[in-house]
Design a protein around this motif. Structure first.
Motif, PDB file in Angstrom:
ATOM      1  N   ASP A  89       2.731   2.470  -7.399  1.00  0.00           N
ATOM      2  CA  ASP A  89       1.793   2.785  -6.102  1.00  0.00           C
ATOM      3  C   ASP A  89       2.573   2.472  -4.640  1.00  0.00           C
ATOM      4  O   ASP A  89       2.631   3.519  -3.825  1.00  0.00           O
ATOM      5  CB  ASP A  89       0.276   2.613  -6.048  1.00  0.00           C
ATOM      6  CG  ASP A  89      -0.243   3.457  -7.375  1.00  0.00           C
ATOM      7  OD1 ASP A  89      -0.029   4.164  -7.829  1.00  0.00           O
ATOM      8  OD2 ASP A  89      -1.648   2.709  -7.747  1.00  0.00           O
ATOM      9  N   LYS A 148       5.574   4.621  -4.445  1.00  0.00           N
ATOM     10  CA  LYS A 148       5.224   5.878  -4.108  1.00  0.00           C
ATOM     11  C   LYS A 148       4.772   6.220  -2.557  1.00  0.00           C
ATOM     12  O   LYS A 148       5.020   7.096  -1.846  1.00  0.00           O
ATOM     13  CB  LYS A 148       4.123   6.329  -4.963  1.00  0.00           C
ATOM     14  CG  LYS A 148       3.780   7.983  -5.152  1.00  0.00           C
ATOM     15  CD  LYS A 148       2.590   8.081  -6.168  1.00  0.00           C
ATOM     16  CE  LYS A 148       2.823   7.603  -7.601  1.00  0.00           C
ATOM     17  NZ  LYS A 148       1.783   8.074  -8.631  1.00  0.00           N
ATOM     18  N   LYS A 149       4.064   5.111  -2.023  1.00  0.00           N
ATOM     19  CA  LYS A 149       3.370   5.170  -0.757  1.00  0.00           C
ATOM     20  C   LYS A 149       4.715   5.167   0.179  1.00  0.00           C
ATOM     21  O   LYS A 149       4.756   5.800   1.192  1.00  0.00           O
ATOM     22  CB  LYS A 149       2.453   4.134  -0.528  1.00  0.00           C
ATOM     23  CG  LYS A 149       1.779   4.046   0.814  1.00  0.00           C
ATOM     24  CD  LYS A 149       0.815   3.038   0.990  1.00  0.00           C
ATOM     25  CE  LYS A 149       1.651   1.724   1.152  1.00  0.00           C
ATOM     26  NZ  LYS A 149       0.744   0.504   1.510  1.00  0.00           N
ATOM     27  N   TYR A 166       7.703   5.931  -0.206  1.00  0.00           N
ATOM     28  CA  TYR A 166       8.891   6.861  -0.439  1.00  0.00           C
ATOM     29  C   TYR A 166       8.148   8.154  -0.945  1.00  0.00           C
ATOM     30  O   TYR A 166       8.780   8.896  -1.639  1.00  0.00           O
ATOM     31  CB  TYR A 166       9.816   6.326  -1.359  1.00  0.00           C
ATOM     32  CG  TYR A 166      10.470   5.238  -1.126  1.00  0.00           C
ATOM     33  CD1 TYR A 166      11.422   5.253   0.142  1.00  0.00           C
ATOM     34  CD2 TYR A 166      10.166   3.919  -1.598  1.00  0.00           C
ATOM     35  CE1 TYR A 166      12.071   3.742   0.353  1.00  0.00           C
ATOM     36  CE2 TYR A 166      10.757   2.752  -1.073  1.00  0.00           C
ATOM     37  CZ  TYR A 166      11.758   2.638  -0.228  1.00  0.00           C
ATOM     38  OH  TYR A 166      12.357   1.586   0.356  1.00  0.00           O
ATOM     39  N   SER A 167       7.098   8.700  -0.418  1.00  0.00           N
ATOM     40  CA  SER A 167       6.632   9.731  -0.688  1.00  0.00           C
ATOM     41  C   SER A 167       7.076  10.970  -0.717  1.00  0.00           C
ATOM     42  O   SER A 167       7.291  11.804  -1.506  1.00  0.00           O
ATOM     43  CB  SER A 167       5.075   9.791  -0.130  1.00  0.00           C
ATOM     44  OG  SER A 167       5.194   9.979   1.275  1.00  0.00           O
ATOM     45  N   SER A 168       7.921  11.004   0.323  1.00  0.00           N
ATOM     46  CA  SER A 168       8.636  12.420   0.529  1.00  0.00           C
ATOM     47  C   SER A 168       9.950  12.510  -0.194  1.00  0.00           C
ATOM     48  O   SER A 168      10.694  13.528  -0.446  1.00  0.00           O
ATOM     49  CB  SER A 168       9.084  12.672   2.020  1.00  0.00           C
ATOM     50  OG  SER A 168       9.777  11.632   2.635  1.00  0.00           O
ATOM     51  N   SER A 196      10.219  10.850  -3.203  1.00  0.00           N
ATOM     52  CA  SER A 196      10.242  10.280  -4.743  1.00  0.00           C
ATOM     53  C   SER A 196       9.325  11.378  -5.872  1.00  0.00           C
ATOM     54  O   SER A 196       8.564  12.181  -5.050  1.00  0.00           O
ATOM     55  CB  SER A 196       9.470   8.950  -4.819  1.00  0.00           C
ATOM     56  OG  SER A 196       8.164   8.907  -4.342  1.00  0.00           O
ATOM     57  N   LYS A 197       9.689  11.233  -6.936  1.00  0.00           N
ATOM     58  CA  LYS A 197       8.850  12.111  -7.942  1.00  0.00           C
ATOM     59  C   LYS A 197       8.591  11.455  -9.140  1.00  0.00           C
ATOM     60  O   LYS A 197       9.089  10.268  -9.554  1.00  0.00           O
ATOM     61  CB  LYS A 197       9.530  13.287  -8.458  1.00  0.00           C
ATOM     62  CG  LYS A 197      10.183  14.265  -7.236  1.00  0.00           C
ATOM     63  CD  LYS A 197      11.146  15.319  -7.806  1.00  0.00           C
ATOM     64  CE  LYS A 197      11.511  16.384  -6.735  1.00  0.00           C
ATOM     65  NZ  LYS A 197      12.467  17.231  -7.192  1.00  0.00           N
ATOM     66  N   ASP A 198       7.329  11.818  -9.736  1.00  0.00           N
ATOM     67  CA  ASP A 198       6.970  11.093 -10.799  1.00  0.00           C
ATOM     68  C   ASP A 198       8.236  11.314 -12.030  1.00  0.00           C
ATOM     69  O   ASP A 198       8.704  12.568 -12.183  1.00  0.00           O
ATOM     70  CB  ASP A 198       5.605  11.806 -11.304  1.00  0.00           C
ATOM     71  CG  ASP A 198       5.083  11.081 -12.746  1.00  0.00           C
ATOM     72  OD1 ASP A 198       5.651  11.533 -13.831  1.00  0.00           O
ATOM     73  OD2 ASP A 198       4.444  10.340 -12.542  1.00  0.00           O
TER      74      ASP A 198
END
Length: 158
Positions: free
Chosen positions: A139, A142-143, A145-147, A149-151
């Protein structure tokens, strides 16, 4: 188990481990880390030599080293282990590898080493794979590097 694939870090190149280790929580830094199958642009520290199969250091030591000198890890598998895990137990199985490891691209997200807790993989200096048993670590990345990163499970399923 969750994972991410990150295509860009804030410093402009993907394998800056100082940036990565600076985001880790203290409890993860207190663990021992195995670095295997690594190739760097420079080797400024005797603790991370050019001619060794693996490095076994505490996360706090790695963070300190990475913040002293910028090292680009073109290839490398960074695996943390639960406190109390002994190197002799870690070495009972093959060292984790990135280069040529087809399992990295399968939909089911798994840490390469069966005893590992968290894993970062610098893959050819182009992407960073992150896998962890601790959802809070996923999390946090993800926070941050939100733009970019991908699952990882979703990415590998496409």
């Amino acid at each position: 188990m969750k994972g991410l694939i990150i295509s860009e870090l804030k410093v402009g190149y993907i394998a800056n481990m100082a940036e990565i280790f600076n985001l880790l929580p203290q409890k993860e830094l207190e663990k021992m880390w195995l670095i295997s199958n690594y190739e760097c642009n420079i080797y400024p520290f005797e603790q991370i030599p050019i001619d060794k199969d693996y490095v076994w250091l505490k996360g706090t030591e790695l963070k300190e080293l990475f913040n002293q000198e910028e090292i680009m890890f073109i290839w490398g598998v960074f695996t943390s282990f639960a406190n109390g895990t002994k190197l002799k137990d870690v070495l009972q199985v093959s060292l984790p590898i990135a280069d040529g490891n087809e399992a990295l691209w399968k939909p089911k997200v798994e840490i390469i080493h069966p005893l590992g807790d968290t894993e970062f993989i610098s893959w050819d200096g182009t992407v960073l794979l992150l896998k962890s048993k601790d959802i809070n670590i996923i999390d946090e990345f993800k926070k941050n590097y939100s733009s970019v990163s991908k699952d990882l499970e979703e990415y590998n399923s496409n």
